[in-house]
Design a protein around this motif. Structure first.
Motif, mmCIF file in Angstrom:
data_model
loop_
_atom_site.group_PDB
_atom_site.id
_atom_site.type_symbol
_atom_site.label_atom_id
_atom_site.label_comp_id
_atom_site.label_asym_id
_atom_site.label_seq_id
_atom_site.Cartn_x
_atom_site.Cartn_y
_atom_site.Cartn_z
ATOM 1 N N LEU A 82 0.825 -1.198 0.000
ATOM 2 C CA LEU A 82 0.000 0.000 0.000
ATOM 3 C C LEU A 82 0.860 1.250 0.000
ATOM 4 N N LEU A 83 0.366 2.285 -0.667
ATOM 5 C CA LEU A 83 0.983 3.608 -0.646
ATOM 6 C C LEU A 83 -0.080 4.615 -0.228
ATOM 7 N N ALA A 84 0.296 5.548 0.627
ATOM 8 C CA ALA A 84 -0.623 6.596 1.065
ATOM 9 C C ALA A 84 -0.010 7.958 0.808
ATOM 10 N N ASP A 135 0.467 -0.290 13.251
ATOM 11 C CA ASP A 135 -0.423 -1.175 13.996
ATOM 12 C C ASP A 135 -1.710 -1.484 13.219
ATOM 13 N N GLY A 136 -1.574 -1.707 11.920
ATOM 14 C CA GLY A 136 -2.704 -2.101 11.100
ATOM 15 C C GLY A 136 -3.646 -0.991 10.693
ATOM 16 N N LEU A 137 -3.248 0.268 10.941
ATOM 17 C CA LEU A 137 -4.075 1.410 10.571
ATOM 18 C C LEU A 137 -3.240 2.440 9.809
ATOM 19 N N TYR A 151 -7.621 5.288 9.789
ATOM 20 C CA TYR A 151 -8.437 4.520 8.848
ATOM 21 C C TYR A 151 -7.944 3.076 8.796
ATOM 22 N N ARG A 152 -8.889 2.149 8.609
ATOM 23 C CA ARG A 152 -8.508 0.794 8.232
ATOM 24 C C ARG A 152 -8.047 0.812 6.779
ATOM 25 N N TYR A 153 -7.402 -0.257 6.356
ATOM 26 C CA TYR A 153 -6.813 -0.259 5.025
ATOM 27 C C TYR A 153 -7.847 -0.321 3.910
ATOM 28 N N VAL A 158 -11.844 5.149 11.718
ATOM 29 C CA VAL A 158 -12.007 4.817 13.128
ATOM 30 C C VAL A 158 -11.771 6.089 13.934
ATOM 31 N N GLU A 159 -12.029 6.034 15.220
ATOM 32 C CA GLU A 159 -11.964 7.226 16.067
ATOM 33 C C GLU A 159 -10.593 7.898 15.969
#
Length: 300
Positions: A82-84, A135-137, A151-153, A158-159
């Motif tokens: 993934l790239l953000a 941590d998965g976010l 954000y989830r992937y 999320v909060e």
């Protein structure tokens, strides 16, 4: 042998020993964790992302829109899947999937946001500043809304982690459960550890300060200060001061640490200055690279 890449607002990406690759406003760079692929944002109103194969020079591999205004940061997850990208101008963050070559794959996930903060001039709307996978976010600092958006992937929000009004979160880093945040607007560094929060001034020098980059190395936190034009060194445990030294130029926008060396991109003085780290404190080496308007240093 490692390579040094410098991006910024000059004519393109400088690869030390490899020359100049011309591209518009490559203000931030990232590298793939397993492939010899470099990613650059094009910080324009209609933002772009470009992927390059790294050889003796940079060879274009792929290109995509950033889906937002003025992208200022790009990151790749540790798996290389993934790239953000964080688009400062309109606050949009974007997720792209990457294929086995490191090229862009499929349609992007576009993460738009709304909100504002108390600083009417700088916080009239969202301003995404940095993207961090942890941590998965996906975590996105938003200078305009005083949040670390999460954000989830798959793009599900999320909060968020909320900072004090007017902080203007810019760059941040994790160490286990601890989160360290540089506040561009209030000149702060915040340590969040569960319910405990510690907030200190990033610089001890008088005058206004707009902290830029923050990085953890071992048990120390390093922060670049624009205004005082210094690098602060803080203890990671409690943010107590260790030292503060001149950055070697004007407006230190970013820095990179490689072993016992620190490379500081001084944007307004057109130089990347090199320091030796001795007992954690930067000491001038006398080395410098002349680069037009440097904004990012990447060592890979």
């Amino acid at each position: 042998m490692k390579s040094v890449f410098i991006g910024g607002y000059g004519p393109g990406i400088v690869m030390i020993g490899g020359g100049l690759t011309r591209v518009a406003s490559p203000s931030f760079l990232a590298v793939h964790p397993t492939q010899r692929v470099l990613y650059a944002v094009g910080e324009l109103e209609r933002g772009w992302l470009t992927a390059y194969e790294v050889e003796r020079s940079l060879a274009p591999l792929d290109e995509r829109p950033s889906e937002g205004d003025s992208p200022c940061h790009v990151a790749v997850d540790p798996e290389g899947a993934l790239l953000a990208v964080a688009n400062y101008g309109d606050g949009t963050a974007t997720l792209y999937r990457l294929d086995e070559r490191g090229a862009f794959a499929g349609d992007p996930i576009v993460l738009r946001h709304e909100g504002s903060g108390p600083n009417a001039e700088r916080q009239e709307g969202p301003h995404a500043h940095q993207a961090v996978f942890h941590d998965g976010l996906l975590h996105i600092s938003d200078l305009g809304t005083d949040e670390i958006r999460r954000y989830r992937y798959d793009g599900t929000p999320v909060e968020p982690i909320r900072l004090s009004p007017g902080t203007g979160p810019r760059h941040f880093a994790f160490s286990g459960s601890r989160l360290y945040v540089a506040g561009e607007l209030d000149g702060s560094v915040t340590l969040i550890d569960g319910e405990r929060r510690t907030v200190v001034h990033a610089s001890r020098r008088p005058g206004e300060n707009a902290p830029s980059h923050l990085q953890l190395e071992g048990d120390l936190v390093y922060v670049a200060n624009r205004g005082p034009d210094t690098i602060s060194v803080l203890r990671a445990a409690d943010l107590s001061p260790v030292g503060e030294v001149p950055s070697g130029g004007d407006w230190p926008r970013h820095f990179a640490i490689d072993g016992d060396r620190m490379y500081v991109a001084n944007q307004h003085s057109d130089q990347v200055t090199v320091f030796a780290l001795r007992d954690g404190l930067p000491e001038p080496t006398g080395e410098a690279y002349d680069v037009d308007s440097p904004a990012c240093v990447l060592i890979s």
